[in-house]
Design a protein around this motif. Structure first.
Motif, short mmCIF file in Angstrom:
data_model
loop_
_atom_site.label_atom_id
_atom_site.label_comp_id
_atom_site.label_asym_id
_atom_site.label_seq_id
_atom_site.Cartn_x
_atom_site.Cartn_y
_atom_site.Cartn_z
N ILE A 139 0.85 -1.19 0.00
CA ILE A 139 0.00 0.00 0.00
C ILE A 139 0.88 1.24 0.00
CG2 ILE A 139 -1.72 1.30 1.31
CD1 ILE A 139 -2.69 -1.42 2.40
N ARG A 140 0.55 2.16 -0.87
CA ARG A 140 1.23 3.46 -0.94
C ARG A 140 0.17 4.54 -0.79
NH1 ARG A 140 5.34 1.14 -0.05
NH2 ARG A 140 7.02 0.77 -1.52
N TYR A 141 0.54 5.63 -0.16
CA TYR A 141 -0.37 6.76 0.02
C TYR A 141 0.14 7.93 -0.80
CZ TYR A 141 -2.34 4.11 3.87
OH TYR A 141 -2.95 3.14 4.61
N PHE A 142 -0.78 8.60 -1.47
CA PHE A 142 -0.47 9.75 -2.31
C PHE A 142 -1.38 10.90 -1.94
CE2 PHE A 142 0.71 5.99 -4.72
CZ PHE A 142 2.00 6.30 -5.12
N ALA A 143 -0.93 12.11 -2.22
CA ALA A 143 -1.75 13.29 -1.96
C ALA A 143 -3.05 13.18 -2.76
CB ALA A 143 -1.00 14.56 -2.35
N ALA A 144 -4.15 13.56 -2.14
CA ALA A 144 -5.47 13.43 -2.78
C ALA A 144 -5.60 14.31 -4.01
CB ALA A 144 -6.57 13.76 -1.77
N ASN A 145 -4.86 15.40 -4.06
CA ASN A 145 -4.96 16.31 -5.20
C ASN A 145 -3.96 15.98 -6.32
OD1 ASN A 145 -2.65 17.11 -3.92
ND2 ASN A 145 -3.20 19.28 -3.79
N LEU A 146 -3.24 14.86 -6.18
CA LEU A 146 -2.28 14.45 -7.20
C LEU A 146 -3.02 13.92 -8.42
CD1 LEU A 146 0.85 14.10 -7.52
CD2 LEU A 146 0.49 11.73 -6.86
N PRO A 147 -2.69 14.40 -9.63
CA PRO A 147 -3.38 13.89 -10.83
C PRO A 147 -3.15 12.39 -11.00
CG PRO A 147 -2.06 15.84 -11.35
CD PRO A 147 -1.73 15.45 -9.95
N GLU A 148 -4.14 11.70 -11.51
CA GLU A 148 -4.09 10.25 -11.68
C GLU A 148 -2.88 9.80 -12.51
OE1 GLU A 148 -5.17 6.30 -11.27
OE2 GLU A 148 -6.04 8.00 -10.25
N GLU A 149 -2.50 10.57 -13.52
CA GLU A 149 -1.39 10.18 -14.38
C GLU A 149 -0.03 10.25 -13.67
OE1 GLU A 149 -2.46 14.46 -15.33
OE2 GLU A 149 -3.58 12.60 -15.36
N GLU A 150 0.03 10.92 -12.53
CA GLU A 150 1.29 11.00 -11.78
C GLU A 150 1.45 9.88 -10.76
OE1 GLU A 150 2.60 14.75 -10.31
OE2 GLU A 150 1.70 15.83 -11.99
N ILE A 151 0.41 9.11 -10.55
CA ILE A 151 0.50 7.96 -9.65
C ILE A 151 1.07 6.79 -10.46
CG2 ILE A 151 -0.80 6.32 -8.25
CD1 ILE A 151 -2.78 8.58 -7.68
N PRO A 152 2.18 6.19 -10.02
CA PRO A 152 2.81 5.13 -10.82
C PRO A 152 1.92 3.89 -10.96
CG PRO A 152 3.90 5.35 -8.69
CD PRO A 152 2.90 6.46 -8.78
N ASP A 153 1.97 3.28 -12.14
CA ASP A 153 1.22 2.06 -12.39
C ASP A 153 1.95 0.84 -11.84
OD1 ASP A 153 -0.88 3.33 -13.72
OD2 ASP A 153 0.21 3.29 -15.63
N ILE A 154 3.28 0.91 -11.81
CA ILE A 154 4.10 -0.22 -11.36
C ILE A 154 5.15 0.29 -10.37
CG2 ILE A 154 5.75 -2.00 -12.07
CD1 ILE A 154 4.31 -2.11 -14.74
#
Length: 103
Positions: free
Chosen positions: A26-41
Motif C-alpha cells: 500500500i502506498r499513500y499519495f496526496a489526494a490532489n495528485l493527478p491520476e497520471e502522476e501515480i505510478p502504475d508499477i
C-alpha cells in the motif's frame, strides 16, 4: 492536540499494488495528485518483484539478468589478445620493480 504539534495532515488516497506472488503493498499519495502522476508499477518491498495496481493481472518480471562477475564484464570489453598483452605488460612492470627483468 495532534494537529497543533505535528501540523495539518493533508488529504491522501490509498493505492494498493500486487506482485505475482499475491503480496499487497500500500502506498499513500496526496489526494490532489493527478491520476497520471501515480505510478502504475512499483517494486514490491518484500519480494523485489514488480507490483501493479490490477490484482487480477500483476506484472511479471520482464527478463531475469544473470549475475555477471567483474571478469565477465572485462571479457566483454577485451579480446583474448588484448588481455594477454595487458597481462604481459603488467608482469614486466612488476618484475622491473622487483629487480627481476627477463627478456
Amino acid at each position: 492536540m495532534g494537529e497543533q504539534d505535528r501540523g495539518y495532515q493533508a488529504d491522501r488516497i490509498k493505492v494498493s499494488y500486487w506482485d505475482e506472488l499475491g503480496n499487497e503493498t500500500i502506498r499513500y499519495f496526496a489526494a490532489n495528485l493527478p491520476e497520471e502522476e501515480i505510478p502504475d508499477i512499483i517494486d514490491s518491498p518484500p519480494t523485489g518483484l514488480p507490483a501493479g495496481r490490477d490484482k487480477a493481472n500483476p506484472p511479471s518480471v520482464a527478463k531475469l539478468e544473470p549475475y555477471k562477475t567483474h571478469l565477465a564484464y572485462v571479457k566483454e570489453r577485451r579480446t583474448e589478445q588484448e588481455a594477454a598483452d595487458l597481462l604481459d605488460e603488467a608482469l614486466q612492470q612488476l618484475r622491473a620493480r622487483r629487480g627481476r627483468v627477463s627478456s
